[in-house]
Scaffold this motif. Sequence first.
Motif, PDB file in Angstrom:
ATOM      1  N   SER A 220       0.838  -1.203   0.000  1.00 21.21           N
ATOM      2  CA  SER A 220       0.000   0.000   0.000  1.00 21.21           C
ATOM      3  C   SER A 220       0.876   1.259   0.000  1.00 21.21           C
ATOM      4  CB  SER A 220      -0.966  -0.010   1.187  1.00 21.21           C
ATOM      5  OG  SER A 220      -0.243   0.177   2.383  1.00 21.21           O
ATOM      6  N   TYR A 221       2.137   1.142   0.389  1.00 23.37           N
ATOM      7  CA  TYR A 221       3.054   2.272   0.293  1.00 23.37           C
ATOM      8  C   TYR A 221       4.011   2.107  -0.880  1.00 23.37           C
ATOM      9  CZ  TYR A 221       1.327   3.877   4.752  1.00 23.37           C
ATOM     10  OH  TYR A 221       0.505   4.355   5.746  1.00 23.37           O
ATOM     11  N   GLN A 222       3.652   1.246  -1.827  1.00 21.21           N
ATOM     12  CA  GLN A 222       4.473   1.004  -3.021  1.00 21.21           C
ATOM     13  C   GLN A 222       5.856   0.487  -2.668  1.00 21.21           C
ATOM     14  OE1 GLN A 222       3.468   1.609  -6.220  1.00 21.21           O
ATOM     15  NE2 GLN A 222       1.924   3.198  -6.145  1.00 21.21           N
ATOM     16  N   LEU A 223       5.944  -0.254  -1.575  1.00 15.75           N
ATOM     17  CA  LEU A 223       7.225  -0.811  -1.189  1.00 15.75           C
ATOM     18  C   LEU A 223       7.159  -2.324  -1.340  1.00 15.75           C
ATOM     19  CD1 LEU A 223       7.754   1.326   2.011  1.00 15.75           C
ATOM     20  CD2 LEU A 223       8.994   1.557  -0.131  1.00 15.75           C
ATOM     21  N   GLY A 224       8.287  -2.930  -1.644  1.00 18.36           N
ATOM     22  CA  GLY A 224       8.301  -4.362  -1.880  1.00 18.36           C
ATOM     23  C   GLY A 224       8.881  -5.139  -0.712  1.00 18.36           C
ATOM     24  N   LEU A 225       9.066  -6.418  -0.939  1.00 19.20           N
ATOM     25  CA  LEU A 225       9.639  -7.310   0.066  1.00 19.20           C
ATOM     26  C   LEU A 225      11.053  -7.689  -0.380  1.00 19.20           C
ATOM     27  CD1 LEU A 225       6.730  -9.847   0.641  1.00 19.20           C
ATOM     28  CD2 LEU A 225       7.551  -8.147   2.270  1.00 19.20           C
ATOM     29  N   PRO A 226      11.880  -8.163   0.570  1.00 17.94           N
ATOM     30  CA  PRO A 226      13.139  -8.758   0.142  1.00 17.94           C
ATOM     31  C   PRO A 226      12.838  -9.984  -0.714  1.00 17.94           C
ATOM     32  CG  PRO A 226      13.095  -8.402   2.521  1.00 17.94           C
ATOM     33  CD  PRO A 226      11.716  -8.151   2.022  1.00 17.94           C
ATOM     34  N   SER A 227      13.754 -10.313  -1.630  1.00 11.82           N
ATOM     35  CA  SER A 227      13.497 -11.421  -2.557  1.00 11.82           C
ATOM     36  C   SER A 227      13.164 -12.722  -1.812  1.00 11.82           C
ATOM     37  CB  SER A 227      14.729 -11.681  -3.421  1.00 11.82           C
ATOM     38  OG  SER A 227      15.178 -10.495  -3.973  1.00 11.82           O
TER      39      SER A 227
ATOM     40  N   ARG C 172      10.213   1.413  -8.422  1.00  9.33           N
ATOM     41  CA  ARG C 172       8.913   1.636  -9.043  1.00  9.33           C
ATOM     42  C   ARG C 172       9.056   2.197 -10.451  1.00  9.33           C
ATOM     43  NH1 ARG C 172       4.707   6.173  -7.113  1.00  9.33           N
ATOM     44  NH2 ARG C 172       2.928   5.528  -8.356  1.00  9.33           N
ATOM     45  N   GLY C 173       9.912   3.207 -10.597  1.00  8.63           N
ATOM     46  CA  GLY C 173      10.140   3.804 -11.902  1.00  8.63           C
ATOM     47  C   GLY C 173      10.683   2.765 -12.875  1.00  8.63           C
ATOM     48  N   ARG C 174      11.561   1.910 -12.358  1.00  8.89           N
ATOM     49  CA  ARG C 174      12.179   0.876 -13.173  1.00  8.89           C
ATOM     50  C   ARG C 174      11.128  -0.117 -13.680  1.00  8.89           C
ATOM     51  NH1 ARG C 174      17.318  -1.432 -10.221  1.00  8.89           N
ATOM     52  NH2 ARG C 174      17.724   0.801 -10.330  1.00  8.89           N
ATOM     53  N   ARG C 175      10.254  -0.531 -12.766  1.00  9.44           N
ATOM     54  CA  ARG C 175       9.209  -1.480 -13.126  1.00  9.44           C
ATOM     55  C   ARG C 175       8.299  -0.882 -14.196  1.00  9.44           C
ATOM     56  NH1 ARG C 175       7.977  -2.616  -7.851  1.00  9.44           N
ATOM     57  NH2 ARG C 175       6.259  -1.127  -7.894  1.00  9.44           N
ATOM     58  N   GLU C 176       7.904   0.369 -13.962  1.00  5.76           N
ATOM     59  CA  GLU C 176       6.957   0.996 -14.896  1.00  5.76           C
ATOM     60  C   GLU C 176       7.552   1.155 -16.289  1.00  5.76           C
ATOM     61  OE1 GLU C 176       4.301   3.556 -11.699  1.00  5.76           O
ATOM     62  OE2 GLU C 176       5.802   4.582 -12.929  1.00  5.76           O
ATOM     63  N   ILE C 177       8.811   1.564 -16.337  1.00  9.83           N
ATOM     64  CA  ILE C 177       9.389   1.797 -17.662  1.00  9.83           C
ATOM     65  C   ILE C 177       9.594   0.477 -18.398  1.00  9.83           C
ATOM     66  CG2 ILE C 177      11.867   1.889 -17.083  1.00  9.83           C
ATOM     67  CD1 ILE C 177      11.071   4.659 -19.027  1.00  9.83           C
ATOM     68  N   LEU C 178       9.953  -0.561 -17.662  1.00 15.74           N
ATOM     69  CA  LEU C 178      10.129  -1.863 -18.313  1.00 15.74           C
ATOM     70  C   LEU C 178       8.816  -2.387 -18.875  1.00 15.74           C
ATOM     71  CD1 LEU C 178      12.712  -3.936 -16.258  1.00 15.74           C
ATOM     72  CD2 LEU C 178      12.863  -3.154 -18.618  1.00 15.74           C
ATOM     73  N   GLN C 179       7.744  -2.214 -18.098  1.00 13.95           N
ATOM     74  CA  GLN C 179       6.427  -2.635 -18.604  1.00 13.95           C
ATOM     75  C   GLN C 179       6.077  -1.888 -19.882  1.00 13.95           C
ATOM     76  OE1 GLN C 179       3.968  -1.867 -15.223  1.00 13.95           O
ATOM     77  NE2 GLN C 179       4.412  -3.858 -14.260  1.00 13.95           N
TER      78      GLN C 179
END
Lengths: 263, 170, 277, 250
Positions: A220-227, C172-179
């Motif tokens: 929800s904060y556009q943050l991801g998880l570690p792989s 995020r920017g990286r993901r969007e541009i790749l898509q």
Amino acid sequence: MRDINLNIKPGSFTAVIGQTGSGKSTLIQHLNALLKPSSGTVTIGDRTIDATTKNKHLKPLRKKVGIVFQFPENQLFEETVLKDIAFGPQNFGVPTDEAMTLAKKMALLVGLDESLLKRSPFDLSGGQMRRVAIAGVLALEPEVLVLDEPTAGLDPRGRLEIMQLVTQLQSEQDLTIVLITHQMDDVANYADHVIVMAHGEMVKQGTPRAIFSDADWLESYQLGLPSATRFANQLIKAGFTFDPMPLTEDELADQLLPQLSKE
Amino acid sequence: MMENKRHTSTREIVYLAMLIAVTVVISRFFLIPVPMTHGNINLCDAGIFIAAILLGRKQGAIVGAFSGLLLDLISGYTQYMFFSFIVHGLEGFVAGWIGGNKKNTTKVVAMAVGVVVMVAGYWLTDTLLYGFKVGLIGVPTNFIQGIVGGIVAYFVSVPLESRLPRLLGE
Amino acid sequence: MAIIQVKNLSYKYHNSDTLAVDDVSFDIQAGDWVAIVGHNGSGKSTLAKLLIGLMPAQEGVITIDGQELSEQTVWQIREKVGMVFQNPDNQFVGATVADDVAFGMENRQVDRETMQERVTYALKQVDMLDYQQREPANLSGGQKQRVALAGVIAIAPKILILDEATSMLDPRGRREILQTIKRLKDELNLTVLSITHDIDEAASADRILVIDDGHFIEEDDPNSIFSHGSALIEMGLDVPFSEKLKLALSTRGLDVPATYQDEGSLVDWLRTLRSTK
Amino acid sequence: HKLDPRAKLVMSFMYIGVVFFANNFWTYLVMTALLLVSVLATAIPIGVFLRGLIPLFWLMIFTVLIQVFFGAGGHVYWQWGWLSVTHNGLTSAGLILMRFVLIILISTILTFSTQPLAIADGIESLLSPLRKLHFPVATLALMLSLALRFVPTLMDEAEKIMNAQRSRGVDFGAGGLRQRIKTIVPILIPLFVNAFNRAVDISTAMEARGYQDGEQRTKYRQLKWQRADTISFIVFVISLSAVIVIRYMS
């Protein structure tokens, strides 16, 4: 930025995560008294800064907290690598010859070859310039080292080397580390405390395990998880169980192995 | 070599543009308040001298003229715009003519002459616009500004000079 | 048909003793996505600049879309190639988003009506139409790269070269541009050559070329390249997470398959191991 | 203010030119009226313009004082040593002050109502006849617009460098002139290096996008001369001619 309460313990490794524009950069400028709080206080060691603190009282604080800004190689300007590293301590009144000795020590600490010290910093490769800049901040002999995306723009090997340097500084030089990063794998691998920033506020803090336990909240904060954590979530759907959630591939492998049949 | 001439040309346009931009930036960024006068001095002369000394008269003139013009345009002194274009352009030309790629002492002389050109130019401008005596008001401030600019330019351009071929991507 | 052919290409910077690009040859088929991977300073960006004649090669022949690159053909070849560079700020030359998209067309003397149509079209493609009048200072790095991409689309090239185009962006920017690039490649039938050390970007490719210290090391599909795991890491490159996990498992004594598996197939393989218990 | 920047540029400079012809009450009245109409046309609150005058307050006081004390001739109202206040001194002080204010306000109108880029476009367009003389108008215009484009970027860069050096113990804004000059060098050197590095990147990108100096290019951004421009232009020409006529009639 508003209403932030946080503590950073001596000797700890704190990671600050959050989207671009979430207030991370503003936060670190407060840690170094480049900005004064419009309300509230920042306490560094035994000194407290608030809106009324006079500018001349801020300088000693800057020696306690060294900041390595993003793309720090852009701050180099001296004729030689050695002089550039020695620039900071001299501003704090360290005599020239002492500053030079200190500079040499720091250059070797960050892994610069002695043959480079008399060269112009502009003749070095990007990765080497970044080390010079880091050495220039270390030469202030700070107690806290703040790094703003120190691996940005580097290739995988360069990234790994810088992160190894940072952990080495924490363990061998007893530095308190504050790392601003987008790399969740780095957070998982190195940090012991995480601060999540969003819209100028601190929305959560805790151990990496606590922070990464809630994937939906992070999303929800556009943050991801570690792989490793992300992959473990996929494995849970396939019937595996993990307790606690693994953060690194070693943790994941350790927990995975007993669940696999040994032919 | 393949299309080498054109290559230099595009690059030259761009680095002159960047030098103009840097000159505008440092003029807006570093305002040193001067006691006893009506205001601040800015560092635009430093940028112009650096360009002139590093690159020569033509480049000094272009950077001087356009940064003078842009600076007035952005700061809202459009009435000065074309005068600044000429005055700072001449300043850059003269400084680059005398001091481009020369010994350090020659550079100092070049900048001194540049300052004189600038001060005289603005005096003339103010005389045209507001009269001879009013024009005199600006002389001391412009003089201090020019000298500060020259000193800064000296300490910046000397170390940059040896880096120049590499900076220009050669 | 090979749309890009490179034969025995060599390049040496005149302030250096070693060759930045050393006798490199390869072919790229039309419609393919090819990634060139290598660590910083491996010569991959030099290669990109040679391909569109930004620097003249000392040796070798480059043929693009049937035309051999030379002083005479360089401008014609650039008509066919669009390039997105690393630093989002240093390729944005227009005063506003729309101006920047039009820059390439102005150089090609496209008339104004056509330009207006194509600016709108290109900005729509990269989802930046609402930002038409914005100035670059108010855009994020990812948005600037999308504008750069729109500038490329507007000139309708056959080939798109990405020179570490995502390396300065946040995840995020990286993901969007790749898509966006993936979608555009299919819609516009582009050949994509991406120079990168980002493993996700390389994984999107049909084929990967590995170069190290100016030397051509290997060309293969991603599966075969990624199966080299530790060899890639030694070269200063990254490997996908599934390979890292397999390495961790194999050091713990588990027999792992030698071929590359993406995350989905690794999950499947681990599932079979579990169910045989 | 939606007028064509060319119209605004030409009108402003005609105005500044004609201000020098104004020498009495009536001429200044026409000039002031014309200015007020222009201010109203911009739809920017008058307060904004007046605030623009504040930084120049001391300069104006200075100017007036100089004129008052050193302007000679006419009836002497007051004298102390070589200082004197005379009739001519007062009048010329008043006229200079008016001229000062009018010139500053008209240029303020121009800058407040027009983007710098539009003004640059206007200048390019007005200078385009010089192309025939092989004067590289288009190249210089591109240079100017590139410079304008990169001012904010480099401003940002300067700020970053300043923060970095401040963390390394540099005190900005403290100490005397000498100290200040010393603190500027660690910012300027990296800033210039950065600007040159950018130039290399930018020119590469421009060439990759097909830019070739000296080649014909089309223009995406175009200025449109409209009826409002013609009308305002005529109003200006008539009023300004009136000023000149009044001056030589009286």
